[in-house]
Design a protein around this motif. Structure first.
Motif, PDB file in Angstrom:
ATOM      1  N   LEU A  18       1.029  -1.403   0.326  1.00 30.25           N
ATOM      2  CA  LEU A  18      -0.297  -0.117   0.073  1.00 30.25           C
ATOM      3  C   LEU A  18       1.116   1.259   0.088  1.00 30.25           C
ATOM      4  N   GLY A  21       2.943   1.366  -3.457  1.00 35.06           N
ATOM      5  CA  GLY A  21       2.316   1.603  -4.690  1.00 35.06           C
ATOM      6  C   GLY A  21       2.316   0.608  -6.049  1.00 35.06           C
ATOM      7  N   PRO A  22       1.533   0.033  -6.850  1.00 40.67           N
ATOM      8  CA  PRO A  22       0.753  -0.653  -7.082  1.00 40.67           C
ATOM      9  C   PRO A  22       2.322  -0.378  -8.693  1.00 40.67           C
ATOM     10  N   GLN A  23       2.810   1.002  -8.746  1.00 39.79           N
ATOM     11  CA  GLN A  23       3.838   1.562  -9.433  1.00 39.79           C
ATOM     12  C   GLN A  23       5.096   1.443  -9.865  1.00 39.79           C
ATOM     13  N   ARG A  24       5.564   1.035  -8.402  1.00 42.40           N
ATOM     14  CA  ARG A  24       7.115   1.248  -8.167  1.00 42.40           C
ATOM     15  C   ARG A  24       6.779  -0.728  -7.355  1.00 42.40           C
ATOM     16  N   LEU A  25       5.780  -0.991  -7.335  1.00 46.48           N
ATOM     17  CA  LEU A  25       6.242  -2.808  -6.523  1.00 46.48           C
ATOM     18  C   LEU A  25       6.809  -3.497  -7.438  1.00 46.48           C
TER      19      LEU A  25
END
Length: 116
Positions: A18, A21-25
């Motif tokens: 969380l 974030g989904p972009q950097r994960l």
């Protein structure tokens, strides 16, 4: 070391997902995988180098395993082991006992019922 159980680890992963974030994960997951691979390679190289530097020390590590330690067997083997004649002669010379008198005793050890 960190005293983290499975449930707490899952919560940490969810919080990290969380926050990151989904972009950097995916990029962070890839960096973590590279770090783990490097750590495994480093440990493997350290083990190999240690084995090369120490060489064969002639130690039977399986015989020194504490899980196989049985004091009764060790005492029994030591008492039943017949000393060599050279060791017996050397021991009798040091103590001053004639070689004929230094022969091993046969039979059970004497028992003193008045001893404490």
């Amino acid at each position: 070391m960190f005293d983290i159980n499975g449930g707490e680890l899952i919560v940490l992963f969810v919080v990290a997902a969380l926050v990151i974030g989904p972009q950097r994960l995916p990029a962070y997951a890839e960096q973590l995988a590279v770090l783990v691979r490097r750590g495994r390679e480093w440990i493997s190289q350290a083990r190999t180098r240690l084995d090369e530097e120490t060489g064969d020390l002639g130690v039977d590590w399986e015989a020194l395993d504490p899980r196989k330690y049985d004091p009764r067997r060790i005492v029994r083997d030591a008492l039943l082991d017949e000393p060599s004649t050279a060791r017996r002669a050397a021991a009798s010379a040091v103590v001053g006992i004639p070689p004929a008198a230094s022969a091993p005793l046969v039979g059970p050890a004497p028992y003193d019922d008045e001893a404490t």
